[in-house]
Design a protein around this motif. Structure first.
Motif, mmCIF file in Angstrom:
data_model
loop_
_atom_site.group_PDB
_atom_site.id
_atom_site.type_symbol
_atom_site.label_atom_id
_atom_site.label_comp_id
_atom_site.label_asym_id
_atom_site.label_seq_id
_atom_site.Cartn_x
_atom_site.Cartn_y
_atom_site.Cartn_z
ATOM 1 N N ARG A 57 0.921 -1.272 -0.145
ATOM 2 C CA ARG A 57 0.003 0.053 -0.104
ATOM 3 C C ARG A 57 0.871 1.309 0.096
ATOM 4 O O ARG A 57 0.452 2.266 -0.330
ATOM 5 N N ASN A 58 2.081 1.278 0.267
ATOM 6 C CA ASN A 58 2.882 2.304 0.377
ATOM 7 C C ASN A 58 4.253 2.345 -0.505
ATOM 8 O O ASN A 58 4.971 1.657 -0.185
ATOM 9 N N SER A 59 4.172 3.131 -1.771
ATOM 10 C CA SER A 59 5.047 2.768 -2.746
ATOM 11 C C SER A 59 6.392 3.673 -2.149
ATOM 12 O O SER A 59 7.603 3.138 -2.453
ATOM 13 N N ASN A 60 6.506 4.464 -1.267
ATOM 14 C CA ASN A 60 7.684 4.855 -1.002
ATOM 15 C C ASN A 60 8.221 4.187 0.172
ATOM 16 O O ASN A 60 9.546 4.059 0.116
ATOM 17 N N PHE A 61 7.551 3.298 1.034
ATOM 18 C CA PHE A 61 8.152 2.346 1.797
ATOM 19 C C PHE A 61 8.738 1.254 0.779
ATOM 20 O O PHE A 61 9.709 0.637 1.307
ATOM 21 N N ARG A 62 7.958 1.210 0.030
ATOM 22 C CA ARG A 62 8.538 -0.306 -0.918
ATOM 23 C C ARG A 62 9.736 0.330 -1.492
ATOM 24 O O ARG A 62 10.881 -0.468 -1.635
ATOM 25 N N ALA A 63 9.991 1.527 -2.133
ATOM 26 C CA ALA A 63 11.092 1.969 -2.567
ATOM 27 C C ALA A 63 12.465 1.800 -1.539
ATOM 28 O O ALA A 63 13.386 1.508 -1.751
ATOM 29 N N LEU A 64 11.983 2.390 -0.322
ATOM 30 C CA LEU A 64 13.123 2.206 0.767
ATOM 31 C C LEU A 64 13.449 0.772 1.083
ATOM 32 O O LEU A 64 14.510 0.809 1.502
ATOM 33 N N LEU A 65 12.544 -0.038 1.052
ATOM 34 C CA LEU A 65 12.866 -1.379 1.400
ATOM 35 C C LEU A 65 13.610 -2.056 0.440
ATOM 36 O O LEU A 65 14.641 -2.452 0.815
ATOM 37 N N VAL A 66 13.487 -1.700 -0.798
ATOM 38 C CA VAL A 66 14.229 -2.325 -1.904
ATOM 39 C C VAL A 66 15.719 -1.632 -1.806
ATOM 40 O O VAL A 66 16.669 -2.530 -1.807
ATOM 41 N N LEU A 90 29.982 -8.163 -7.443
ATOM 42 C CA LEU A 90 28.610 -8.289 -7.188
ATOM 43 C C LEU A 90 28.279 -7.228 -6.217
ATOM 44 O O LEU A 90 27.182 -6.636 -6.384
ATOM 45 N N GLN A 91 28.920 -6.622 -5.575
ATOM 46 C CA GLN A 91 28.536 -5.655 -4.457
ATOM 47 C C GLN A 91 28.272 -4.364 -5.132
ATOM 48 O O GLN A 91 27.219 -3.720 -4.963
ATOM 49 N N LEU A 92 29.098 -4.066 -6.115
ATOM 50 C CA LEU A 92 28.800 -3.165 -7.133
ATOM 51 C C LEU A 92 27.550 -3.142 -7.672
ATOM 52 O O LEU A 92 26.758 -1.960 -7.890
ATOM 53 N N ALA A 93 27.049 -4.239 -8.203
ATOM 54 C CA ALA A 93 25.757 -4.274 -8.734
ATOM 55 C C ALA A 93 24.574 -4.182 -7.790
ATOM 56 O O ALA A 93 23.614 -3.425 -8.334
ATOM 57 N N THR A 94 24.627 -4.187 -6.693
ATOM 58 C CA THR A 94 23.613 -4.063 -5.781
ATOM 59 C C THR A 94 23.550 -2.576 -5.457
ATOM 60 O O THR A 94 22.475 -2.080 -5.174
ATOM 61 N N SER A 95 24.652 -1.983 -5.591
ATOM 62 C CA SER A 95 24.563 -0.492 -5.190
ATOM 63 C C SER A 95 23.812 0.005 -6.349
ATOM 64 O O SER A 95 23.125 1.311 -6.143
ATOM 65 N N VAL A 96 23.955 -0.415 -7.647
ATOM 66 C CA VAL A 96 23.143 0.126 -8.682
ATOM 67 C C VAL A 96 21.723 0.180 -8.591
ATOM 68 O O VAL A 96 20.884 1.007 -8.832
ATOM 69 N N VAL A 97 21.390 -1.130 -8.111
ATOM 70 C CA VAL A 97 19.823 -1.554 -7.677
ATOM 71 C C VAL A 97 19.367 -0.437 -6.665
ATOM 72 O O VAL A 97 18.265 0.063 -6.726
ATOM 73 N N SER A 98 20.206 -0.223 -5.504
ATOM 74 C CA SER A 98 20.060 0.823 -4.526
ATOM 75 C C SER A 98 19.566 2.187 -4.943
ATOM 76 O O SER A 98 18.699 2.987 -4.789
ATOM 77 N N LEU A 99 20.538 2.456 -5.958
ATOM 78 C CA LEU A 99 20.504 3.980 -6.584
ATOM 79 C C LEU A 99 19.131 4.011 -7.362
ATOM 80 O O LEU A 99 18.543 5.068 -7.112
ATOM 81 N N ARG A 147 13.438 6.345 -6.917
ATOM 82 C CA ARG A 147 11.824 6.382 -7.603
ATOM 83 C C ARG A 147 11.391 7.041 -6.002
ATOM 84 O O ARG A 147 10.021 6.991 -6.376
ATOM 85 N N LEU A 148 11.875 7.424 -5.021
ATOM 86 C CA LEU A 148 11.465 7.878 -3.769
ATOM 87 C C LEU A 148 10.603 9.213 -4.218
ATOM 88 O O LEU A 148 10.716 10.236 -5.200
ATOM 89 N N ASP A 149 9.385 9.396 -3.623
ATOM 90 C CA ASP A 149 8.645 10.745 -3.911
ATOM 91 C C ASP A 149 7.936 11.078 -2.374
ATOM 92 O O ASP A 149 6.962 11.045 -2.217
ATOM 93 N N VAL A 150 8.867 11.194 -1.475
ATOM 94 C CA VAL A 150 8.362 11.654 0.043
ATOM 95 C C VAL A 150 8.519 13.165 -0.053
ATOM 96 O O VAL A 150 9.591 13.655 -0.396
ATOM 97 N N LYS A 151 7.426 13.860 0.605
ATOM 98 C CA LYS A 151 7.429 15.338 0.959
ATOM 99 C C LYS A 151 8.156 15.363 2.172
ATOM 100 O O LYS A 151 7.873 15.291 3.061
ATOM 101 N N GLU A 152 9.451 15.633 2.145
ATOM 102 C CA GLU A 152 10.429 15.825 3.183
ATOM 103 C C GLU A 152 10.011 17.099 3.978
ATOM 104 O O GLU A 152 9.951 17.938 3.712
ATOM 105 N N VAL A 153 10.343 16.573 5.470
ATOM 106 C CA VAL A 153 10.318 17.532 6.437
ATOM 107 C C VAL A 153 11.845 18.111 6.679
ATOM 108 O O VAL A 153 12.745 17.195 7.287
ATOM 109 N N ILE A 154 12.054 19.350 6.184
ATOM 110 C CA ILE A 154 13.447 20.007 6.300
ATOM 111 C C ILE A 154 13.363 21.135 7.312
ATOM 112 O O ILE A 154 12.532 21.870 6.967
#
Length: 429
Positions: free
Chosen positions: A14-23, A181-190, A195-202
């Motif tokens: 139900r939460n796309s931003n949480f999904r992106a953070l989890l991935v 392989l570690q470098l490949a996982t960092s690309v996935v994280s990037l 894809r994050l779309d959080v209205k940040e509290v700054i």
């Protein structure tokens, strides 16, 4: 679960931003797990470094927390978190890419290995503080336990997969090559962070001097009895436990003369336990109360580390597999409860500084423990040094069981007492 005739969606769905953070978080943990196995094996096997160097290397990724943690926390609170995460991931990719290149071209050395680990640790500090702050803003307060449980469980599963795969790959293809392989996982994280779309509290631009803001974060970390108890528990556990953990590579490869495959299995067992602990944390907290779960979680954790003292070659390694599984589950329960409480009570504009100050103390202990482990390994022996770590780790559950939170059933129901209260009596719900 049925509510009003419709199936209730999980937080992941139900939460796309949480999904992106989890991935992003899970991919990052997978890469870190691969690096956690590959880096000490590079030192022990490819560079034939000393026992001290192999043990101390584990502390280099945590040393930035001790040296710069508060400063990084202030910057994370002043800046938009998403660009911070993207920059940190990019730096980490570039730095760790130097190691396989150095291996191929013949300029890989122990100083380069230490420098790369330290720089990657600085980047990880920025990433993790920004990530924790965004989780707080991506979910509601009532979703924090579920969200942190999913992140911890998913991360632990990725950690298990990464460590077991790295143990096999370092034996087959070499430790330096495994870092690809570690470098490949960092690309996935990037990609996920993009894809994050959080209205940040700054926070509005502060006129306070940066040193004042650093002290504010440290002061807030020690401001209440619950926060102090969580911090002291984590610091003692990390100091004792990481003495033992930093010596695992030496114990397996040099004392027991076993292969990197067994090393990966032992590390993976801890991560599988962490996955189970993360997934079950919310249910365990609801059944027993988050307070008792936090207080008792480290008792089996100490016994898990103690299993390393009875390891023998061959099938005798299974004692460690079982013990580290138990340890991993125990630590995950403790982390989920503690992290959820901090995120619940901390204002969004203080989250970076709270995380930095807490980790400066607790994760700074990881760096100090690794250096002490190296000294002990050289002076009294590897098994004896592990015993010292287990004895120190026993202090962590004592702080929880005898400290100011000993009578609390639900940490999330705590009402902050006035400054100075709560130290001499159990906190009340």
């Amino acid at each position: 679960m049925i509510a009003g005739g419709t199936e209730k969606k999980t937080l992941f769905r139900r939460n796309s931003n949480f999904r992106a953070l989890l991935v992003s978080s899970t991919s990052g943990v997978l890469g870190n797990a691969i690096a956690a196995v590959a880096l000490p094996v590079i030192a022990a096997v490819e560079l034939e470094a000393s026992n001290f160097a192999v043990a101390a290397l584990a502390g280099m990724t945590f040393l930035p927390w001790l040296l710069f943690g508060l400063l990084i926390g202030v910057w994370v609170d002043r800046l938009p978190r998403r660009p911070v995460m993207l920059t940190a991931l990019t730096v980490r990719v570039l730095v760790l890419a130097l190691l396989p290149v150095g291996y191929w071209l013949g300029f890989l050395s122990t100083p380069l290995l230490f420098a790369a680990a330290f720089t990657a640790g600085v980047a990880s500090a920025f990433f993790q503080l920004a990530d924790a702050a965004l989780v707080q803003q991506a979910v509601t307060p009532d979703e924090l336990m579920e969200g942190n449980g999913l992140i911890t469980g998913s991360g632990a599963a990725a950690d298990a997969a990464g460590r077991s795969a790295a143990g096999w790959l370092t034996s087959l293809a070499g430790a330096s090559n495994t870092l690809i392989l570690q470098l490949a996982t960092s690309v996935v994280s990037l990609a996920a962070v993009g894809r994050l779309d959080v209205k940040e509290v700054i926070r509005p631009r502060s006129e306070q001097h940066i040193w004042r803001e650093m002290l504010d974060g440290l002061r807030y970390t020690f401001s209440t009895a619950p926060l102090r108890a969580l911090l002291f528990n984590a610091a003692l556990w990390n100091f004792g436990g990481n003495i033992a953990a930093s010596l695992l590579v030496l114990l397996v490869l040099r004392t027991l003369h076993e292969s990197e495959i067994w090393l990966g299995m032992l590390l993976a067992a801890a991560s599988v336990g962490g996955a189970v602990g993360g997934i079950t944390a919310q249910a365990m907290g609801e059944r027993f109360g988050s307070g008792p779960l936090w207080r008792w979680s480290m008792v089996p954790g100490v016994l898990g580390y103690a299993s390393l003292l009875v390891l023998t070659p061959g099938w005798g390694m299974l004692w460690g597999v079982a013990g580290l599984f138990v340890m991993g589950a125990s630590v995950a329960w403790n982390i989920v409860v503690g992290t959820s409480f901090r995120q619940r009570v901390c204002p969004p504009d203080m989250m970076g500084r709270l995380g930095a100050a807490s980790r400066m103390v607790s994760w700074g202990m990881l760096a100090l423990a690794s250096f002490l482990a190296g000294i002990l390994a050289e002076t009294i022996g590897i098994r004896e040094a592990i015993l010292v770590g287990v004895v120190i780790a026993c202090l962590a559950p004592l702080v929880a069981l005898l400290g100011p939170l000993r009578g609390t059933r639900r940490l999330e129901d705590l009402v902050e007492a006035p400054e100075g209260a709560g130290l001499d009596s159990p906190a009340r719900t």
